[in-house]
Design a protein around this motif. Structure first.
Motif, PDB file in Angstrom:
ATOM      1  N   VAL A  57     -20.181 -41.597 -46.392  1.00 17.49           N
ATOM      2  CA  VAL A  57     -20.998 -42.796 -46.486  1.00 17.49           C
ATOM      3  C   VAL A  57     -20.858 -43.488 -45.141  1.00 17.49           C
ATOM      4  O   VAL A  57     -19.792 -44.005 -44.808  1.00 17.49           O
ATOM      5  CB  VAL A  57     -20.506 -43.707 -47.639  1.00 17.49           C
ATOM      6  N   ALA A  58     -21.906 -43.423 -44.324  1.00 18.47           N
ATOM      7  CA  ALA A  58     -21.839 -43.967 -42.963  1.00 18.47           C
ATOM      8  C   ALA A  58     -23.246 -44.041 -42.387  1.00 18.47           C
ATOM      9  O   ALA A  58     -24.132 -43.297 -42.802  1.00 18.47           O
ATOM     10  CB  ALA A  58     -20.966 -43.068 -42.077  1.00 18.47           C
ATOM     11  N   PRO A  59     -23.431 -44.910 -41.386  1.00 16.79           N
ATOM     12  CA  PRO A  59     -24.736 -44.943 -40.717  1.00 16.79           C
ATOM     13  C   PRO A  59     -24.975 -43.648 -39.942  1.00 16.79           C
ATOM     14  O   PRO A  59     -24.027 -43.024 -39.480  1.00 16.79           O
ATOM     15  CB  PRO A  59     -24.606 -46.120 -39.733  1.00 16.79           C
ATOM     16  N   GLY A  75     -23.660 -40.840 -48.616  1.00 20.20           N
ATOM     17  CA  GLY A  75     -23.221 -39.539 -49.111  1.00 20.20           C
ATOM     18  C   GLY A  75     -24.327 -38.506 -49.105  1.00 20.20           C
ATOM     19  O   GLY A  75     -25.450 -38.763 -48.694  1.00 20.20           O
ATOM     20  N   GLY A  76     -23.977 -37.308 -49.524  1.00 18.00           N
ATOM     21  CA  GLY A  76     -24.942 -36.222 -49.572  1.00 18.00           C
ATOM     22  C   GLY A  76     -24.559 -35.104 -48.620  1.00 18.00           C
ATOM     23  O   GLY A  76     -23.383 -34.923 -48.283  1.00 18.00           O
ATOM     24  N   GLU A  90     -27.625 -39.211 -51.580  1.00 11.94           N
ATOM     25  CA  GLU A  90     -27.656 -39.909 -52.875  1.00 11.94           C
ATOM     26  C   GLU A  90     -28.591 -41.105 -52.762  1.00 11.94           C
ATOM     27  O   GLU A  90     -29.379 -41.384 -53.653  1.00 11.94           O
ATOM     28  CB  GLU A  90     -26.246 -40.341 -53.258  1.00 11.94           C
ATOM     29  N   SER A  91     -28.488 -41.828 -51.647  1.00 15.17           N
ATOM     30  CA  SER A  91     -29.441 -42.888 -51.315  1.00 15.17           C
ATOM     31  C   SER A  91     -29.424 -43.077 -49.804  1.00 15.17           C
ATOM     32  O   SER A  91     -28.464 -42.704 -49.132  1.00 15.17           O
ATOM     33  CB  SER A  91     -29.117 -44.200 -52.046  1.00 15.17           C
ATOM     34  N   THR A 135     -21.727 -50.089 -44.709  1.00 20.52           N
ATOM     35  CA  THR A 135     -22.758 -49.288 -44.037  1.00 20.52           C
ATOM     36  C   THR A 135     -24.073 -50.053 -43.983  1.00 20.52           C
ATOM     37  O   THR A 135     -24.721 -50.123 -42.936  1.00 20.52           O
ATOM     38  CB  THR A 135     -22.942 -47.935 -44.750  1.00 20.52           C
ATOM     39  N   ARG A 136     -24.473 -50.657 -45.105  1.00 18.26           N
ATOM     40  CA  ARG A 136     -25.730 -51.420 -45.135  1.00 18.26           C
ATOM     41  C   ARG A 136     -25.692 -52.581 -44.144  1.00 18.26           C
ATOM     42  O   ARG A 136     -26.644 -52.815 -43.407  1.00 18.26           O
ATOM     43  CB  ARG A 136     -25.987 -51.967 -46.548  1.00 18.26           C
TER      44      ARG A 136
END
Length: 145
Positions: A57-59, A75-76, A90-91, A135-136
């Motif tokens: 989970v990161a930019p 993620g992903g 995932e998003s 991250t957002r």
């Protein structure tokens, strides 16, 4: 390795697609891409050797048309093919799609949850929520500068 060639020159761009279960977030030719895999940061340029790896989970940073776009990816996987790169996330959110107030509230909630003792599953969920919120916020801040 055979690098695809066009008119005797190496390709200068590749197609990047960022796909979530809901929709295609991004689809265009880019010059380079930087993602954070489990082993650390990965820079991807045209003609990169094919591979698949999980993402943190990161930019991510996308260079296209001489400018850099930062996108929040939660993620992903990234799959590098000979002529394109697909991120199955995932998003994912473009900077203009991020609700910063909501992300700040989510970060505060996650930090509160992490400050109290709880079982490991709740702790891990709170850590992931915190990473997504950070991250957002990071992507939104970068877009403003």
């Amino acid at each position: 390795m055979n690098v695809p060639r066009t008119g005797g020159m190496k390709l200068s761009t590749f197609l990047l697609e960022i796909v979530t279960p809901e929709h295609i977030v991004f689809s265009q030719d880019v010059e380079s891409l930087t993602v954070r895999g489990l082993e650390g940061e990965l820079g991807i340029l045209p003609g990169h050797i094919p591979f698949v790896t999980p993402l943190q989970v990161a930019p991510i940073m996308v260079k296209t048309g001489g400018k850099t776009i930062t996108i929040a990816v939660h993620g992903g996987f990234v799959e590098v093919q000979s002529d394109k790169v697909i991120i199955l996330a995932e998003s994912a959110e473009l900077p203009e799609e991020i609700d910063v107030e909501r992300a700040v509230a989510a970060r505060e909630r996650a930090e509160r949850r992490l400050s109290v003792n709880q079982d490991r599953i709740d702790h891990r969920r709170a850590e992931l929520a915190l990473q997504r919120a950070i991250t957002r916020i990071s992507v939104s801040d970068k877009a403003k500068h």
